[in-house]
Design a protein around this motif. Sequence first.
Motif, PDB file in Angstrom:
ATOM      1  N   GLU A 166       0.651  -1.154  -0.217  1.00  0.00           N
ATOM      2  CA  GLU A 166      -0.356   0.006  -0.394  1.00  0.00           C
ATOM      3  C   GLU A 166       0.535   1.230  -0.003  1.00  0.00           C
ATOM      4  OE1 GLU A 166      -3.200   1.966   2.714  1.00  0.00           O
ATOM      5  OE2 GLU A 166      -2.618   0.191   3.353  1.00  0.00           O
ATOM      6  N   TRP A 167       1.983   1.605   0.389  1.00  0.00           N
ATOM      7  CA  TRP A 167       2.873   2.397   0.673  1.00  0.00           C
ATOM      8  C   TRP A 167       3.267   2.974  -0.387  1.00  0.00           C
ATOM      9  CZ3 TRP A 167       4.886   0.085   5.965  1.00  0.00           C
ATOM     10  CH2 TRP A 167       4.311   0.004   6.516  1.00  0.00           C
ATOM     11  N   THR A 168       4.064   1.527  -1.253  1.00  0.00           N
ATOM     12  CA  THR A 168       5.014   1.385  -2.255  1.00  0.00           C
ATOM     13  C   THR A 168       3.482   2.348  -3.588  1.00  0.00           C
ATOM     14  OG1 THR A 168       5.772  -0.123  -1.636  1.00  0.00           O
ATOM     15  CG2 THR A 168       6.433   0.264  -3.432  1.00  0.00           C
ATOM     16  N   THR A 170       1.493   4.104  -2.672  1.00  0.00           N
ATOM     17  CA  THR A 170       0.703   5.208  -3.424  1.00  0.00           C
ATOM     18  C   THR A 170       1.912   6.425  -3.733  1.00  0.00           C
ATOM     19  OG1 THR A 170      -0.883   5.031  -1.416  1.00  0.00           O
ATOM     20  CG2 THR A 170       0.082   7.118  -1.310  1.00  0.00           C
ATOM     21  N   ALA A 188       2.878   8.053   3.267  1.00  0.00           N
ATOM     22  CA  ALA A 188       3.364   6.398   2.633  1.00  0.00           C
ATOM     23  C   ALA A 188       4.799   6.757   2.761  1.00  0.00           C
ATOM     24  CB  ALA A 188       2.762   6.843   1.549  1.00  0.00           C
ATOM     25  N   ARG A 191       5.891   6.470   6.536  1.00  0.00           N
ATOM     26  CA  ARG A 191       4.971   5.629   7.657  1.00  0.00           C
ATOM     27  C   ARG A 191       6.311   4.264   6.546  1.00  0.00           C
ATOM     28  NH1 ARG A 191       0.199   6.811   5.595  1.00  0.00           N
ATOM     29  NH2 ARG A 191      -1.037   7.429   6.869  1.00  0.00           N
ATOM     30  N   MET A 192       6.657   3.961   5.120  1.00  0.00           N
ATOM     31  CA  MET A 192       7.617   3.388   4.815  1.00  0.00           C
ATOM     32  C   MET A 192       9.212   3.687   5.691  1.00  0.00           C
ATOM     33  SD  MET A 192       8.295   0.638   2.759  1.00  0.00           S
ATOM     34  CE  MET A 192       7.472   1.253   1.360  1.00  0.00           C
TER      35      MET A 192
END
Length: 404
Positions: A166-168, A170, A188, A191-192
């Motif tokens: 999801e982070w990647t 985004t 994002a 968070r990563m």
Amino acid sequence: MNEPIALPYGDPSFVADPFPFYRRLREEGPVRRVMTGTGHESWMISRYDDVVAAMSDSRLSCDFRDSADPRLLTELSSDQGGLARSMLRVNPPDHTRLRRLVSKAFTARRTAELAPRIQQVTDQLLDAVMPAGRVDLVGDFALPLTVVVISELLGVPEGDRDGFQEWTDTMLVPRSADQTDLRRMEEAGLRMRTYLESLLAARQAHPGDDLLSALIAARDEDQRLDQEELLANVFLLLVAGHISTVDMIGTSILGLLTHPDQLKLLRDDPELLPGAIEEFLRHDGPSSPGVARFATEDIDIGGVTIPRGATVMVAIAIAGRDPARFPEPDRIDITRPNNAHLAFGHGLHYCIGAPLARLEGRIAISTVLRRLPDLSLAVPFDELRWPAASLRGPIQLPVTFDPS
């Protein structure tokens, strides 16, 4: 020179097929001032020979600190996701040192040993969709495949992979260029970064048989890779080893489905697949229009002087369709000889993960073609959606096939 021309990311027809626009830029001259989707001015180099030369020119720096654009400096120095200290954004001698250390851990043997697992995951994903006769080959196949492969390579626990994906997505596949999307990308990235810091700490305390542990061991042995550099290069391997491979798989299969003559050639002779992948990388690769560099002094290209501090767009996607290098460049020909495309870069910054991307592509595409008979697009081509970003590939690829 005229005022910079804006790359029209707000135009859906450009996002779906930017190459007619790119072709006009290349035909106008060897260097063209453009305005990017984020509003930054860049000097675009688009002819094949110039692009090759630029990617080997030490006067064109990868380090954003060599930029004279204060807005770019502010945005990039915020280090969204941690790439600033990676191989992607440093010059020799730091690049040489970092690449040597990463190469020490990311070996050809380690890549080759992944083949059985890539095949296993590929078959499991296709097993799950076979009864339906319909699948999104991006969301239900290429994305989860590449997430599993890069996660297992680096040692990302299975329970953490959904968050990583999801982070990647985004960070790298924005659906637009508005401020809301940009804020989501930044969040994002943070968070990563936080997650990777915790993962590094866990692997330092309890090493395993994975690339991340090998990188930590290389750092500890040589004492020449600090914590920020380690974090940045792990982040680079995660994102580069994930979304660009998804794009390559999606675009390659789409190219075959929209060119039935080439699909028949490949079905008749599966040994053509490696060359087919190279042709799709040339024709419509994951990076579009290219990679940014920064002039450390005034540079003359084709009679145009690029000033010191300018951002230079080295347009590898446009160079891939330069008729001076590739005859009939807009035509897909999976038997094209001497296909020296630049999709993986050139020179010092040639993609360290290219062998893994090619391996995943060969296994994924060959298995799809073998196991999904009567494969065809489930929607008209013009209904496919593409990201408004520098990474290019279909966001979804809905197909139908004979489930029997």
